[in-house]
Design a protein around this motif. Structure first.
Motif, short mmCIF file in Angstrom:
data_model
loop_
_atom_site.label_atom_id
_atom_site.label_comp_id
_atom_site.label_asym_id
_atom_site.label_seq_id
_atom_site.Cartn_x
_atom_site.Cartn_y
_atom_site.Cartn_z
N ALA B 58 9.83 41.72 14.51
CA ALA B 58 11.26 41.41 14.63
C ALA B 58 11.60 40.98 16.05
N ALA B 59 11.01 41.68 17.02
CA ALA B 59 11.30 41.34 18.42
C ALA B 59 10.81 39.94 18.76
N HIS B 60 9.70 39.52 18.14
CA HIS B 60 9.15 38.18 18.41
C HIS B 60 9.64 37.13 17.42
N GLY B 61 10.48 37.56 16.47
CA GLY B 61 10.98 36.60 15.48
C GLY B 61 9.89 36.04 14.58
N LEU B 166 10.22 56.44 -3.01
CA LEU B 166 9.49 55.52 -2.14
C LEU B 166 9.65 55.91 -0.68
N GLU B 167 8.65 55.53 0.09
CA GLU B 167 8.78 55.46 1.55
C GLU B 167 8.69 53.98 1.90
N VAL B 168 9.66 53.50 2.66
CA VAL B 168 9.77 52.07 2.94
C VAL B 168 10.04 51.87 4.42
N VAL B 169 9.38 50.88 5.01
CA VAL B 169 9.75 50.46 6.36
C VAL B 169 10.64 49.23 6.24
N THR B 170 11.78 49.28 6.91
CA THR B 170 12.75 48.20 6.80
C THR B 170 12.37 47.03 7.70
N ALA B 171 13.09 45.94 7.52
CA ALA B 171 12.84 44.75 8.34
C ALA B 171 13.02 45.06 9.83
N GLN B 172 13.84 46.06 10.12
CA GLN B 172 14.09 46.43 11.51
C GLN B 172 13.06 47.43 12.04
N GLY B 173 12.13 47.83 11.16
CA GLY B 173 11.11 48.77 11.60
C GLY B 173 11.56 50.22 11.54
N GLU B 174 12.58 50.49 10.75
CA GLU B 174 12.97 51.88 10.53
C GLU B 174 12.29 52.40 9.27
N ASP B 456 17.67 41.99 5.45
CA ASP B 456 16.72 41.25 6.30
C ASP B 456 17.46 40.06 6.91
N PRO B 457 18.41 40.35 7.78
CA PRO B 457 19.28 39.25 8.28
C PRO B 457 18.51 38.19 9.06
N GLN B 458 17.38 38.57 9.66
CA GLN B 458 16.59 37.57 10.36
C GLN B 458 15.72 36.73 9.41
N GLY B 459 15.62 37.16 8.16
CA GLY B 459 14.82 36.42 7.19
C GLY B 459 13.34 36.42 7.51
N LEU B 460 12.83 37.56 8.00
CA LEU B 460 11.44 37.61 8.43
C LEU B 460 10.48 38.17 7.38
#
Lengths: 469, 469
Positions: B58-61, B166-174, B456-460
């Motif tokens: 996410a930090a590197h897009g 479920l355990e899920v990691v979000t697009a933001q890494g949470e 996933d607002p960045q669409g990554l």
């Protein structure tokens, strides 16, 4: 806002927009716990009219409280006291749109009363298995919006598992036609399950396609007296292994629960009085009553030999089966007759239940000596109605006023510690909203808020329910 | 982007960040249909490391393509050809975190191979019923991300129905810790089902709590020859009524499908050769093989008397049961041996299937005289693998190149007209993305896009899969 009421009258007809005394029955639920006042009650008669109502509400910035049979227990379907919320009653949308026997599905509108749907399926020789205490007046739309549970979850799942497709009107007044009789459909995100259980905060369910099942040939119940909750869990495991999907209910009742029934409903026969724990088992069989009886007898005889069960009785007739269910279903009323109590609708992993009850009973006894623990529920689903009654000599109202928060803290902390749920089948609504906000993880709450914002950016659908402002 | 690769090496270790030739096995799926090139392949070994990878991406897009066993059929798990997408392989996260026998649940990490989970359950005397052709190499994370189906859906549901948490990691890494062994939990929106089936576009599943069942005492199969597809549907209804939840599979195969098996696998015994339609039934019984056999015989004798079935054979041994399954499972390979074909993984209401097949067969025969229709699948779930082979004398590759679009149009228009699905169990991925965009309602697509934007607002996350750019 008066402009909105006028516009609604033009859109769906004068007779279907209620205000003043006509609106009163829609403004409060049966226990009158959340005294509300509505701007008006709109009663659209079609999906197009629901969409028109929501478009008008959005244009006027008015918030909307969807309502079905108004039987909810958490204040999710009644307006607040501001007089500015529009109640959207779905009760006029009560048509069964069709039954597809070969596909084992039924498509019905949101306002259909649950009992009517059970009857419509039965008329085709089929079963719609959702069954719960309010079935004579609750609606399928409300059942879906709250993901209702009930007595047949062990075999057939919650309302969620019984639904194949939905028709939903969005906050913007658009119609999503997601009715589907498909058992498999992997074309995109699961919008259906997002709306189910969202308590009217993400969209308004107007119709659903529901799963049907063949009617069982025989339904038989049995009662078993167990020495401990551990033994009840052991019996459950044996029953699941031996009866498989034929086991359609596994209900547990503690000694006090049945003692209250004996006190207030002495006409109810109690075949196995005085047991520490009593289990009600129900079996649904595709072959015959004799086959079901033989299975029950094999299960219970082996359990008796091993001490898992101390005594057991298999119903000898349909009337006896009904009488055993009557015992179980009389508990809430018997408890009400004792006065108000502090109710909990909790779920836990089945394996964690004996430990939870032992330590929580002890913690409550230490904190509130003499408080009575009426404990019953759907053990097969890990769902207990764990209710706490005032100690002798203290008025129930006083006990609740002074100690409800502390009792809830003890119970819910113990639930949290074991990975349980503070709302197994009744939902969040207004009642548990703040508890949810305090106990759910910030990541989960953040995801929920993001979804809410995405689907209802104006925040007009049932605001303040499930999520706080 | 080279900064990202360096940062990944620091975060999860040099050995777990693959580039160049080491990355090649992760860049293409088995059929090499979407030649891809990855920026790198990250193989985190823990949930915390997955979160670290996603935060760095996410930090590197950088966009991220989650990958399990890389057995998908729709191009959902391989990178595009830009060399700018990061493959996130979950295969190192392959630990069974625990089995709770009394709660009938198992918690496992995303990278566990399906067959390993079946074995882990079996070792405790329990059943994890998900079963499909790729089970020796697909992972449970991929099964969840695609809501995989398989052969036991009729009784146990799709992967969705087998998952409790479920355990899920979000697009933001949470990290959303939604693991739960609960059968009932109405505390807020159904995030679980939103991630299931979203093909890695909304979050990365790192672990799941799954339902287990008691092992059946006996599993028995039977073969039935039916005169028509209508008769197959009639047999299905009878089997569901008579066997109830004991009916664990109901597979159908047309004459040509079994003729191809006879041609390419002559060693496979065909007990009922030449039938227009052949049904494979499987029964799982909690009592005994003798009980299951008696039920099968009662069902099939009555169906024979009524002409619903023309001939039938109940497997006499476990080896015979396996041989019948072998027949069914050899169809895809037999068809491959004939050359490539145009495959469809469609679902319809069961009641609509005979009409769909009759009219679609006729439309294809008119448009492409001599084209061969190999039709088989999970009739009990309304799911057909309806595959179209080149007419004699035309090379398969030429047929596909010239006519795939027109064939798909005929098939999918007929599916749409009957409320069916163009992807029953394989998902959308890259393969059916544009078809989905063209055929799904704008309201549904709008809701999906709103959810995607919210989570996933960045669409990554797996961009261009399921939804187009």
């Amino acid at each position: 806002m008066s402009g909105l009421v006028e516009a609604l009258r033009r859109a769906i007809g004068d007779a279907q927009v209620l205000t003043g005394p006509d609106a009163a029955p829609y403004e409060q639920e049966q226990r009158r716990r959340w005294p509300g006042q509505a701007l008006a009650v709109a009663r659209p008669g079609s999906t197009a009219e629901v969409a028109a109502v929501l478009r008008l509400a959005a244009a006027h910035g008015a918030s909307v409280v969807p309502q079905g049979g108004n039987t909810g227990l958490v204040g999710g379907g009644v307006p607040d006291a501001t007089g500015r919320q529009l109640v959207l009653s779905l009760t006029r949308m009560n048509r069964v749109r069709g039954i597809d026997a070969a596909n084992l599905t039924m498509t019905a509108e949101a306002g259909c009363v649950l009992q009517a749907l059970q009857a419509a399926a039965r008329a085709q020789g089929l079963l719609f298995p959702l069954s719960l205490a309010a079935e004579g007046s609750c609606t399928i739309g409300g059942n879906l919006a709250t993901n209702a549970g009930g007595t047949q979850v062990l075999r057939y799942g919650n309302t969620r598992e019984l639904c194949l497709g939905l028709e939903v009107v969005t906050a913007q007044g658009e119609v999503w036609s997601g009715l589907s009789g498909l058992r498999k459909d992997n074309t995109g995100y699961d919008l259906r399950d997002l709306f189910i259980g969202s308590e009217g905060t993400l969209g308004v369910i107007t119709a659903a396609t529901l799963k049907l099942y063949p009617q069982p040939v025989a339904t038989l119940t049995a009662l078993a007296a167990c020495p401990s909750l551990e033994a009840c869990v052991a019996l459950l495991m044996r029953a699941r292994a031996r009866l498989g999907a034929g086991l359609t209910a596994f209900e547990v009742m503690n000694r006090l629960a049945l003692a209250l029934v004996a006190r207030h409903f002495p006409q109810c026969a109690q075949p196995l009085p005085g047991a520490a724990w009593t289990v009600l088992l129900e079996q649904s069989d595709g072959e015959s009553e004799a086959h079901a009886r033989a299975l029950f007898e094999g299960l219970l005889e082996a359990a008796l030999e091993d001490g898992v069960v101390l005594d057991a009785a298999v119903a000898g007739s349909l009337a006896q089966s009904k009488a055993l269910w009557q015992l179980r279903e009389s508990i809430p009323q018997a408890q009400s007759a004792e006065g108000q109590n502090i109710k909990h609708d909790i779920a836990l992993p089945v394996s964690a239940i004996p430990g939870f009850v032992a330590t929580t009973d002890a913690a409550l006894a230490a904190a509130f000596p003499g408080a009575a623990l009426v404990n019953f529920g759907h053990l097969g689903d890990g769902n207990l109605h764990y209710n706490v009654q005032a100690p002798p000599g203290m008025a129930p109202a006083e006990f609740i006023a002074r100690h409800e928060a502390a009792v809830n803290r003890i119970v819910y902390d113990a639930v949290d510690a074991r990975g349980g749920s503070i709302s197994a089948e009744h939902g969040i609504g207004h009642l548990k909203r703040d508890e949810l906000a305090a106990r759910k993880s910030p990541v989960a709450l953040g995801l929920m808020r993001a979804v809410k914002q995405a689907l209802d950016p104006q925040g007009l659908l049932n605001p303040g329910r499930v999520l706080g402002p």
